[in-house]
Write a protein that holds these residues in place. Structure first.
Motif, PDB file in Angstrom:
ATOM      1  N   LEU A 227       0.869  -0.888  -0.036  1.00 16.35           N
ATOM      2  CA  LEU A 227      -0.062  -0.105   0.096  1.00 16.35           C
ATOM      3  C   LEU A 227       0.722   1.271   0.009  1.00 16.35           C
ATOM      4  O   LEU A 227       0.368   2.484   0.136  1.00 16.35           O
ATOM      5  CB  LEU A 227      -0.954   0.028   1.254  1.00 16.35           C
ATOM      6  N   LEU A 228       2.176   1.195   0.047  1.00 19.05           N
ATOM      7  CA  LEU A 228       2.996   2.376   0.106  1.00 19.05           C
ATOM      8  C   LEU A 228       3.494   2.898  -1.237  1.00 19.05           C
ATOM      9  O   LEU A 228       4.242   3.847  -1.179  1.00 19.05           O
ATOM     10  CB  LEU A 228       4.147   2.077   0.888  1.00 19.05           C
ATOM     11  N   SER A 229       3.240   2.046  -2.162  1.00 20.93           N
ATOM     12  CA  SER A 229       3.316   2.715  -3.833  1.00 20.93           C
ATOM     13  C   SER A 229       2.278   3.622  -4.027  1.00 20.93           C
ATOM     14  O   SER A 229       1.177   3.457  -3.614  1.00 20.93           O
ATOM     15  CB  SER A 229       3.488   1.645  -4.649  1.00 20.93           C
ATOM     16  N   GLU A 230       2.652   4.828  -4.749  1.00 18.26           N
ATOM     17  CA  GLU A 230       1.542   5.999  -5.051  1.00 18.26           C
ATOM     18  C   GLU A 230       0.514   5.213  -5.798  1.00 18.26           C
ATOM     19  O   GLU A 230      -0.653   5.864  -5.387  1.00 18.26           O
ATOM     20  CB  GLU A 230       2.512   6.887  -5.870  1.00 18.26           C
ATOM     21  N   PRO A 231       0.507   4.471  -6.805  1.00 19.33           N
ATOM     22  CA  PRO A 231      -0.771   3.796  -7.365  1.00 19.33           C
ATOM     23  C   PRO A 231      -1.673   3.321  -6.450  1.00 19.33           C
ATOM     24  O   PRO A 231      -2.822   3.504  -6.283  1.00 19.33           O
ATOM     25  CB  PRO A 231       0.116   2.909  -8.408  1.00 19.33           C
ATOM     26  N   ASN A 232      -1.060   2.572  -5.523  1.00 12.81           N
ATOM     27  CA  ASN A 232      -1.929   1.793  -4.615  1.00 12.81           C
ATOM     28  C   ASN A 232      -2.217   2.432  -3.335  1.00 12.81           C
ATOM     29  O   ASN A 232      -3.715   2.353  -3.066  1.00 12.81           O
ATOM     30  CB  ASN A 232      -1.138   0.608  -3.775  1.00 12.81           C
ATOM     31  N   THR A 233      -1.466   3.393  -2.977  1.00 14.37           N
ATOM     32  CA  THR A 233      -2.129   4.398  -2.062  1.00 14.37           C
ATOM     33  C   THR A 233      -3.220   5.065  -2.412  1.00 14.37           C
ATOM     34  O   THR A 233      -4.137   5.499  -1.660  1.00 14.37           O
ATOM     35  CB  THR A 233      -0.892   5.342  -1.548  1.00 14.37           C
ATOM     36  N   THR A 234      -3.172   5.785  -3.525  1.00 20.13           N
ATOM     37  CA  THR A 234      -4.160   6.573  -4.141  1.00 20.13           C
ATOM     38  C   THR A 234      -5.526   5.817  -4.625  1.00 20.13           C
ATOM     39  O   THR A 234      -6.425   6.255  -4.227  1.00 20.13           O
ATOM     40  CB  THR A 234      -3.849   7.100  -5.493  1.00 20.13           C
ATOM     41  N   LYS A 235      -5.281   4.425  -4.923  1.00 22.33           N
ATOM     42  CA  LYS A 235      -6.283   3.669  -5.184  1.00 22.33           C
ATOM     43  C   LYS A 235      -7.254   3.127  -3.995  1.00 22.33           C
ATOM     44  O   LYS A 235      -8.343   3.370  -3.939  1.00 22.33           O
ATOM     45  CB  LYS A 235      -5.840   2.240  -5.957  1.00 22.33           C
ATOM     46  N   GLU A 267      -7.176  17.571   2.537  1.00 22.88           N
ATOM     47  CA  GLU A 267      -5.997  17.249   2.033  1.00 22.88           C
ATOM     48  C   GLU A 267      -5.992  15.983   1.134  1.00 22.88           C
ATOM     49  O   GLU A 267      -5.185  15.845   0.138  1.00 22.88           O
ATOM     50  CB  GLU A 267      -4.782  17.370   3.177  1.00 22.88           C
ATOM     51  N   MET A 268      -6.440  15.131   1.638  1.00 19.46           N
ATOM     52  CA  MET A 268      -6.643  13.785   1.045  1.00 19.46           C
ATOM     53  C   MET A 268      -7.417  13.983  -0.423  1.00 19.46           C
ATOM     54  O   MET A 268      -6.893  13.370  -1.447  1.00 19.46           O
ATOM     55  CB  MET A 268      -7.282  12.959   1.702  1.00 19.46           C
ATOM     56  N   VAL A 269      -8.454  14.675  -0.433  1.00 18.81           N
ATOM     57  CA  VAL A 269      -9.172  14.913  -1.767  1.00 18.81           C
ATOM     58  C   VAL A 269      -8.349  15.499  -2.677  1.00 18.81           C
ATOM     59  O   VAL A 269      -8.242  15.101  -3.654  1.00 18.81           O
ATOM     60  CB  VAL A 269     -10.431  15.832  -1.410  1.00 18.81           C
ATOM     61  N   GLN A 270      -7.380  16.402  -1.919  1.00 13.71           N
ATOM     62  CA  GLN A 270      -6.518  17.284  -3.045  1.00 13.71           C
ATOM     63  C   GLN A 270      -5.524  16.332  -3.422  1.00 13.71           C
ATOM     64  O   GLN A 270      -4.894  16.345  -4.715  1.00 13.71           O
ATOM     65  CB  GLN A 270      -5.940  18.239  -2.321  1.00 13.71           C
ATOM     66  N   PHE A 271      -5.227  15.479  -2.627  1.00 10.40           N
ATOM     67  CA  PHE A 271      -4.087  14.379  -2.907  1.00 10.40           C
ATOM     68  C   PHE A 271      -4.473  13.329  -4.086  1.00 10.40           C
ATOM     69  O   PHE A 271      -3.631  13.113  -5.111  1.00 10.40           O
ATOM     70  CB  PHE A 271      -3.694  13.536  -1.655  1.00 10.40           C
ATOM     71  N   VAL A 272      -5.657  12.848  -3.939  1.00 13.03           N
ATOM     72  CA  VAL A 272      -6.248  12.065  -4.975  1.00 13.03           C
ATOM     73  C   VAL A 272      -6.437  13.003  -6.245  1.00 13.03           C
ATOM     74  O   VAL A 272      -6.307  12.265  -7.497  1.00 13.03           O
ATOM     75  CB  VAL A 272      -7.465  11.452  -4.492  1.00 13.03           C
ATOM     76  N   LYS A 273      -7.010  13.913  -6.132  1.00 11.17           N
ATOM     77  CA  LYS A 273      -7.307  14.904  -7.368  1.00 11.17           C
ATOM     78  C   LYS A 273      -6.027  15.241  -7.968  1.00 11.17           C
ATOM     79  O   LYS A 273      -5.839  15.209  -9.373  1.00 11.17           O
ATOM     80  CB  LYS A 273      -7.901  16.107  -6.901  1.00 11.17           C
ATOM     81  N   SER A 275      -3.143  13.533  -8.369  1.00  9.70           N
ATOM     82  CA  SER A 275      -2.476  12.302  -8.580  1.00  9.70           C
ATOM     83  C   SER A 275      -2.720  11.904 -10.158  1.00  9.70           C
ATOM     84  O   SER A 275      -3.521  11.917 -10.539  1.00  9.70           O
ATOM     85  CB  SER A 275      -2.972  10.973  -7.679  1.00  9.70           C
ATOM     86  N   VAL A 276      -1.530  11.326 -10.857  1.00  5.74           N
ATOM     87  CA  VAL A 276      -1.683  11.090 -12.108  1.00  5.74           C
ATOM     88  C   VAL A 276      -2.390   9.688 -12.278  1.00  5.74           C
ATOM     89  O   VAL A 276      -2.876   9.184 -13.650  1.00  5.74           O
ATOM     90  CB  VAL A 276      -0.367  10.946 -12.661  1.00  5.74           C
ATOM     91  N   TYR A 277      -2.520   9.238 -11.058  1.00  4.11           N
ATOM     92  CA  TYR A 277      -3.314   7.750 -11.227  1.00  4.11           C
ATOM     93  C   TYR A 277      -4.960   7.984 -11.044  1.00  4.11           C
ATOM     94  O   TYR A 277      -5.561   6.884 -10.875  1.00  4.11           O
ATOM     95  CB  TYR A 277      -2.890   6.831 -10.071  1.00  4.11           C
ATOM     96  N   THR A 278      -5.371   9.197 -10.884  1.00  2.00           N
ATOM     97  CA  THR A 278      -6.569   9.513 -10.895  1.00  2.00           C
ATOM     98  C   THR A 278      -7.110   9.473 -12.216  1.00  2.00           C
ATOM     99  O   THR A 278      -6.810  10.240 -13.342  1.00  2.00           O
ATOM    100  CB  THR A 278      -7.053  10.640 -10.194  1.00  2.00           C
ATOM    101  N   ASP A 279      -8.350   8.715 -12.381  1.00  2.00           N
ATOM    102  CA  ASP A 279      -9.046   8.719 -13.602  1.00  2.00           C
ATOM    103  C   ASP A 279     -10.382   9.900 -13.745  1.00  2.00           C
ATOM    104  O   ASP A 279     -10.695  10.320 -12.480  1.00  2.00           O
ATOM    105  CB  ASP A 279      -9.433   7.378 -14.351  1.00  2.00           C
ATOM    106  N   GLY A 280     -11.025   9.572 -14.705  1.00  2.00           N
ATOM    107  CA  GLY A 280     -12.338  10.489 -14.995  1.00  2.00           C
ATOM    108  C   GLY A 280     -13.238  10.182 -13.933  1.00  2.00           C
ATOM    109  O   GLY A 280     -14.062  10.961 -13.499  1.00  2.00           O
ATOM    110  N   ALA A 281     -13.552   8.782 -13.656  1.00  2.00           N
ATOM    111  CA  ALA A 281     -14.413   8.374 -12.664  1.00  2.00           C
ATOM    112  C   ALA A 281     -14.433   8.815 -11.532  1.00  2.00           C
ATOM    113  O   ALA A 281     -15.355   9.155 -10.689  1.00  2.00           O
ATOM    114  CB  ALA A 281     -14.498   6.881 -12.824  1.00  2.00           C
ATOM    115  N   ASP A 282     -13.101   9.014 -10.975  1.00  2.00           N
ATOM    116  CA  ASP A 282     -12.731   9.402  -9.684  1.00  2.00           C
ATOM    117  C   ASP A 282     -13.259  10.978  -9.331  1.00  2.00           C
ATOM    118  O   ASP A 282     -13.601  11.324  -8.307  1.00  2.00           O
ATOM    119  CB  ASP A 282     -11.247   9.351  -9.505  1.00  2.00           C
ATOM    120  N   LYS A 283     -13.307  11.703 -10.651  1.00  2.00           N
ATOM    121  CA  LYS A 283     -13.661  13.226 -10.459  1.00  2.00           C
ATOM    122  C   LYS A 283     -14.928  13.539 -10.129  1.00  2.00           C
ATOM    123  O   LYS A 283     -15.321  14.450  -9.569  1.00  2.00           O
ATOM    124  CB  LYS A 283     -13.186  13.777 -11.877  1.00  2.00           C
TER     125      LYS A 283
END
Length: 295
Positions: A227-235, A267-273, A275-283
């Motif tokens: 869970l400490l890689s950016e893709p998995n943390t973001t997901k 802060e977390m909402v901004q972090f996910v927003k 992230s390069v791993y955030t897709d359109g569905a997350d928005k």
């Protein structure tokens, strides 16, 4: 009456009675406090309606088996005790028996709007099927009230100490966030539970950014869970943020977050927003959080 008997032994019956009384007082206080918070945002009829809400805070909802017997006509009527002292919000106490519901139930059964599967196998989960106006059938599997109670009790035991304990609990859940919220929080999610989740997810974000200064055991556990890689943390964070928006009374629970928890959530909402791993569905759900912050 003394807590000790004449022979010097403890008067266990007295102590047990006092403990039960204290627990009852504590439970009533918590229930009334929670109901007051909800009533402040839902009551529109003034103080009398607010008082009615608070006065029924200790009442328990009707079980799934009770509802099943109503719609299936398995017993013709329910025991008088089933409806005694049950209260409908915004109305006076429901009288003994089910006469007050007969017309409504018959109408719904004729229209085919509600169908409840018979619980003959005594399964823990109750499946409710509802027909929409368009004729489409939607099915949802929900945990029984006992299962939900046990889950919340386990949550309180394991997640009340620290954010790291809550994070460990979330990591080891068998169900994915969306399923967990559907099973246990579809009708209502407590503001304390939302606060626990926010603090835990914020801790994960901080550990993922910088492992230094954090508990070694926690870092090791999160690393083993990948869970400490950016893709998995973001997901992981985005999955929980999105799942919570589907919980009952989520907007209300969000309004009771502390200032610190609200800042952590933003802060977390901004972090996910960002992230390069955030897709359109997350928005979509991120946009809802932004609207909630503005209100």
């Amino acid at each position: 009456m003394s807590a000790r008997n004449k022979d010097g032994s403890l008067n266990t019956s007295l102590l047990e009675r006092q403990v039960r009384e204290d627990m009852a007082i504590y439970s009533k206080s918590r229930a009334e406090d929670s109901m007051k918070k909800r009533a402040l945002h839902t009551c529109q009829g003034g103080y009398d309606e607010f008082k009615n809400f608070v006065s029924v805070s200790q009442l328990k909802p009707i079980s799934g088996n009770d509802v099943s017997s109503l719609f299936n006509g398995s017993s013709g009527s329910l025991p008088t005790s089933t409806f005694r002292n049950r209260t409908v919000h915004g109305a006076s106490t429901v009288q003994s028996g089910i006469g007050c519901l007969d017309g409504y139930i018959d109408e719904k059964k004729k229209d085919g709007e509600v169908v409840v599967n018979d619980d003959k196998d005594k399964k823990k989960n109750v499946e409710v099927t509802t027909k929409s106006r368009g004729g489409k059938v939607n099915r949802s599997s929900t945990k029984s009230s006992r299962d939900a109670y046990n889950f919340l009790a386990r949550w309180k035991r394991q997640c009340s100490s620290s954010a790291s304990d809550t994070l460990t609990f979330l990591v080891h859940l068998e169900e994915v966030p969306e399923t967990t919220c559907q099973l246990y929080f579809s009708t209502d999610i407590d503001s304390d539970v939302v606060g626990d989740i926010v603090c835990a997810l914020h801790l994960l974000m901080c550990v993922a950014r910088d492992k230094n200064g954090h508990n070694d055991d926690l870092v090791a556990e999160l690393s083993s869970a990948e869970l400490l890689s950016e893709p998995n943390t973001t997901k992981f964070i985005s999955s929980w943020l999105e799942a919570m928006t589907g919980c009952g009374r989520f907007d209300l629970a969000l309004s009771f977050l502390t200032t610190k928890q609200e800042l952590q959530l933003k802060e977390m909402v901004q972090f996910v927003k960002n992230s390069v791993y955030t897709d359109g569905a997350d928005k979509v759900f991120l946009h809802r959080y932004n609207n909630l912050f503005k209100s």
